[in-house]
Design an enzyme around this catalytic site. Sequence first.
Site, short mmCIF file in Angstrom:
data_model
loop_
_atom_site.label_atom_id
_atom_site.label_comp_id
_atom_site.label_asym_id
_atom_site.label_seq_id
_atom_site.Cartn_x
_atom_site.Cartn_y
_atom_site.Cartn_z
N ASP A 8 0.86 -1.18 0.00
CA ASP A 8 0.00 0.00 0.00
C ASP A 8 0.90 1.23 0.00
O ASP A 8 1.86 1.30 0.77
CB ASP A 8 -0.90 0.02 1.24
N ASP A 129 -15.09 -3.88 -1.61
CA ASP A 129 -14.66 -3.60 -0.24
C ASP A 129 -15.90 -3.51 0.62
O ASP A 129 -16.77 -2.67 0.37
CB ASP A 129 -13.88 -2.29 -0.19
#
EC number: 5.3.1.16
Length: 240
Positions: A8, A129
Amino acid sequence: MIILPAIDIIDGKPVRLYQGDYNKKEIVADDVFETAKSFQDMGAEYIHLVDLDGAKSGSNQNHELVIKIANELNIPVELGGGIRSFETIKYLLDNGVARVILGTIAMEDEELLKKAIAIYDSKIAVGIDCKDGKVYGRGWLAASDLDYIEFAKKMENIGVKNIIVTDISKDGTLEGPNVEMLKKLKRTVSIDITASGGIKDIENIKELKNIDLYGAITGKAIYAKTLSLEKAIEISKEGR
């Protein structure tokens, strides 16, 4: 099943968030490129990159770095986070990124999603998500009324070949993945499913492999050293 080690990115640095909270940011390594290269050296077959600046604001400040990784490594790289226009999709795929993951735009612009799939087919994945069964967008900051199962079925009907499913409440927690959620999804759709969020150790990898998923994304467990990437890859390849 394949293992996709995750990096990330915020401000060009490799970070981890806790449950998607930008205020709970931890820098986990010195350099994004070197981290990606180390994953390749450990035997990774695919790398999962997330542009958290892009996810939050739609900016493309990390794209140059992502393209460098995609072109200088010998394994494919996928990118998610803030990809919200056809121009950005085209730019990334034309410049070496193997697959792009659409999240917010898949919820908000069905026509763009259909156009992207018509041209790029399996190079387009959709990120689902979710928390408490509902789908979130805008870098996990915006809840919707969409049920994750219904949304996955809709994506399959549109022609999406690969979905990346993240349980936000599990992400970065090392509490184990939401196996029941993934099993339910596997029973409902026949497209490739990649699991993300909560993986802690080799037992979790075995659990996910038993569901017969396409892939498993793991980040924090590698950085926290609760999971050996080499061992996870070895197990993922068994019976292939």
